[in-house]
Design an enzyme around this catalytic site. Structure first.
Site, PDB file in Angstrom:
ATOM      1  N   GLU A   1       7.807   3.716  10.581  1.00 12.91           N
ATOM      2  CA  GLU A   1       7.072   2.628  10.700  1.00 12.91           C
ATOM      3  C   GLU A   1       8.215   1.512  11.562  1.00 12.91           C
ATOM      4  O   GLU A   1      10.197   1.567  10.284  1.00 12.91           O
ATOM      5  CB  GLU A   1       6.829   1.782   9.519  1.00 12.91           C
ATOM      6  CG  GLU A   1       5.359   2.061   9.106  1.00 12.91           C
ATOM      7  CD  GLU A   1       4.698   1.213   7.831  1.00 12.91           C
ATOM      8  OE1 GLU A   1       5.045   0.775   7.074  1.00 12.91           O
ATOM      9  OE2 GLU A   1       3.680   2.296   7.074  1.00 12.91           O
TER      10      GLU A   1
ATOM     11  N   ASP B   1       2.869  11.063   8.360  1.00 14.83           N
ATOM     12  CA  ASP B   1       3.549   9.523   8.303  1.00 14.83           C
ATOM     13  C   ASP B   1       4.620   9.626   7.372  1.00 14.83           C
ATOM     14  O   ASP B   1       4.366  10.234   6.859  1.00 14.83           O
ATOM     15  CB  ASP B   1       3.012   8.878   7.715  1.00 14.83           C
ATOM     16  CG  ASP B   1       2.289   7.278   8.191  1.00 14.83           C
ATOM     17  OD1 ASP B   1       2.396   6.546   8.940  1.00 14.83           O
ATOM     18  OD2 ASP B   1       1.644   6.421   7.668  1.00 14.83           O
TER      19      ASP B   1
ATOM     20  N   ASP C   1       0.284   7.436   5.560  1.00  7.61           N
ATOM     21  CA  ASP C   1       1.150   7.200   3.605  1.00  7.61           C
ATOM     22  C   ASP C   1      -0.051   6.052   2.713  1.00  7.61           C
ATOM     23  O   ASP C   1      -0.097   5.615   1.718  1.00  7.61           O
ATOM     24  CB  ASP C   1       1.902   6.751   3.674  1.00  7.61           C
ATOM     25  CG  ASP C   1       2.007   4.811   4.341  1.00  7.61           C
ATOM     26  OD1 ASP C   1       1.845   4.128   4.990  1.00  7.61           O
ATOM     27  OD2 ASP C   1       3.871   4.390   4.891  1.00  7.61           O
ATOM     28  N   SER C   2      -1.084   5.465   3.768  1.00  6.35           N
ATOM     29  CA  SER C   2      -2.398   4.799   3.012  1.00  6.35           C
ATOM     30  C   SER C   2      -3.399   5.486   1.909  1.00  6.35           C
ATOM     31  O   SER C   2      -3.301   5.313   1.768  1.00  6.35           O
ATOM     32  CB  SER C   2      -3.620   4.439   4.856  1.00  6.35           C
ATOM     33  OG  SER C   2      -3.946   5.589   5.194  1.00  6.35           O
TER      34      SER C   2
ATOM     35  N   LYS D   1       5.165  10.455  12.134  1.00  8.22           N
ATOM     36  CA  LYS D   1       5.182   8.148  12.742  1.00  8.22           C
ATOM     37  C   LYS D   1       5.764   7.889  11.328  1.00  8.22           C
ATOM     38  O   LYS D   1       6.017   7.676  10.550  1.00  8.22           O
ATOM     39  CB  LYS D   1       3.567   8.278  12.636  1.00  8.22           C
ATOM     40  CG  LYS D   1       3.876   6.452  12.965  1.00  8.22           C
ATOM     41  CD  LYS D   1       2.041   5.937  12.766  1.00  8.22           C
ATOM     42  CE  LYS D   1       1.502   5.893  11.339  1.00  8.22           C
ATOM     43  NZ  LYS D   1       2.069   4.561  10.406  1.00  8.22           N
TER      44      LYS D   1
ATOM     45  N   GLU E   1      -0.706  -2.776  14.645  1.00 12.00           N
ATOM     46  CA  GLU E   1      -1.755  -2.739  13.417  1.00 12.00           C
ATOM     47  C   GLU E   1      -1.355  -4.201  13.371  1.00 12.00           C
ATOM     48  O   GLU E   1      -0.577  -5.364  13.022  1.00 12.00           O
ATOM     49  CB  GLU E   1      -1.166  -2.803  12.360  1.00 12.00           C
ATOM     50  CG  GLU E   1      -1.621  -2.599  11.005  1.00 12.00           C
ATOM     51  CD  GLU E   1      -1.470  -1.861   9.573  1.00 12.00           C
ATOM     52  OE1 GLU E   1      -0.770  -0.674  10.024  1.00 12.00           O
ATOM     53  OE2 GLU E   1      -1.607  -2.088   9.053  1.00 12.00           O
TER      54      GLU E   1
HETATM   55  O1  KIV Z   1      -1.202   5.247   7.060  1.00 15.12           O
HETATM   56  C1  KIV Z   1      -1.848   4.785   7.314  1.00 15.12           C
HETATM   57  O2  KIV Z   1      -2.956   5.230   7.183  1.00 15.12           O
HETATM   58  C2  KIV Z   1      -2.141   4.233   8.691  1.00 15.12           C
HETATM   59  C3  KIV Z   1      -2.482   3.428   9.702  1.00 15.12           C
HETATM   60  C4  KIV Z   1      -3.690   3.097   9.406  1.00 15.12           C
HETATM   61  C5  KIV Z   1      -2.031   2.987  11.228  1.00 15.12           C
HETATM   62  O3  KIV Z   1      -0.330   3.863   9.290  1.00 15.12           O
END
Ligand code: KIV
Length: 264
Positions: A116, A84, A45-46, A114, A184
């Site tokens: 969080e 994510d 989600d970055s 994934k 992280e």
């Molecule tokens: O969203 C992301 O890019 C991440 C990582 C860099 C671990 O969660």
């Protein structure tokens, strides 16, 4: 080369092989990263920050990240594709969590998702997703979706109580059935301790060399990175910038297009 699967990914830890992961958000980058032999691509989600230019990861929607996941899955034929789950796509109810995770797998082509946060907050969502046979990776430490609770992008697990809690959380994620955990921005000795105490792979980002693998944001290794924990492996940003500058100069000076670029 046989496609990377969740069981093969997990087995690499027992075999003592470090895992290399990167994020990607589109087809051309996924193609290059996959062909280079990466173990897994995270459609993070970055994306909200790196591709969409936002201040945080919070605003990206399921539909937006799903679109990027589809393009990554199209380019990644060998590695594991992890999607994510965006902010608020799994916090409201386990039902919504399963529905959204299912979309990333069924529509997006991801192999797993994934989430969080510590298990005391998202354990029910993880259980529900695992019950649908979708593998889950956890994420502890600096979880950017909790940025407003943390008061900024800050290193986590610095004091004794936080360290102990993170160790328990990581063990609980493994117990629930997660196949891996991202750590992280945590002190390297804590990350090493957690990695040694789990049998599933612990993937670090800003967590030192004692983890079972590393993940970085693709743009951070190509010249866009500003974080302490990333490294510029090639200044692609600089190359792009000078290529575009050359193009502009050649158009203005009428050196491009030349005769060889014309149809006869
Ligand atoms: O969203 C992301 O890019 C991440 C990582 C860099 C671990 O969660």
């Amino acid at each position: 080369m046989a496609r990377m699967t969740v069981p093969r990914f997990v087995a690499k830890k027992a075999a003592g092989e470090k895992l290399a992961l990167l994020t990607a958000y589109d087809f051309p980058f996924a193609l290059i990263i996959d062909e280079a032999g990466i173990d897994a691509i995270l459609v993070g989600d970055s994306c909200a920050m790196t591709v969409m230019g936002r201040e945080t990861t919070l605003g990206i929607t399921v539909d937006e990240l799903l679109h990027h996941t589809k393009t990554v899955a199209a380019g990644a034929s060998n590695c594991l594709v992890i999607a994510d789950l965006p902010f608020m796509s799994y916090q409201i109810s386990p039902e919504e969590a399963v529905r959204n995770a299912g979309r990333f797998v069924a529509e997006g082509g991801a192999h797993c998702v994934k989430l969080e946060g510590p298990p005391r907050r998202i354990g029910r969502a993880i259980h529900a997703i695992l019950d649908a046979d979708i593998p889950v990776m956890g994420h502890l430490g600096l979880t950017p979706q909790s940025i407003h609770q943390f008061g900024g992008f800050k290193v986590q697990g610095r004091d004794k109580a936080a360290r102990e809690q993170m160790k328990l959380d990581a063990l609980e994620l493994e117990k629930i059935g997660c196949f891996g955990v991202v750590l992280e921005c945590v002190p390297p000795d804590l990350a090493q301790e957690i990695s040694a105490s789990l049998s599933i792979p612990v993937i670090g980002i800003g967590a030192g060399s004692g983890c079972d693998g590393q993940i970085l944001v693709i743009y951070d290794i190509l010249g866009w990175g500003k974080t302490r924990f990333s490294k510029t492996f090639a200044d692609v940003r600089g190359l792009l910038s000078s290529a575009v500058g050359d193009y502009i100069r050649e158009v203005k000076s009428e050196t491009f297009p030349a005769k060889e670029h014309e149809y006869q």
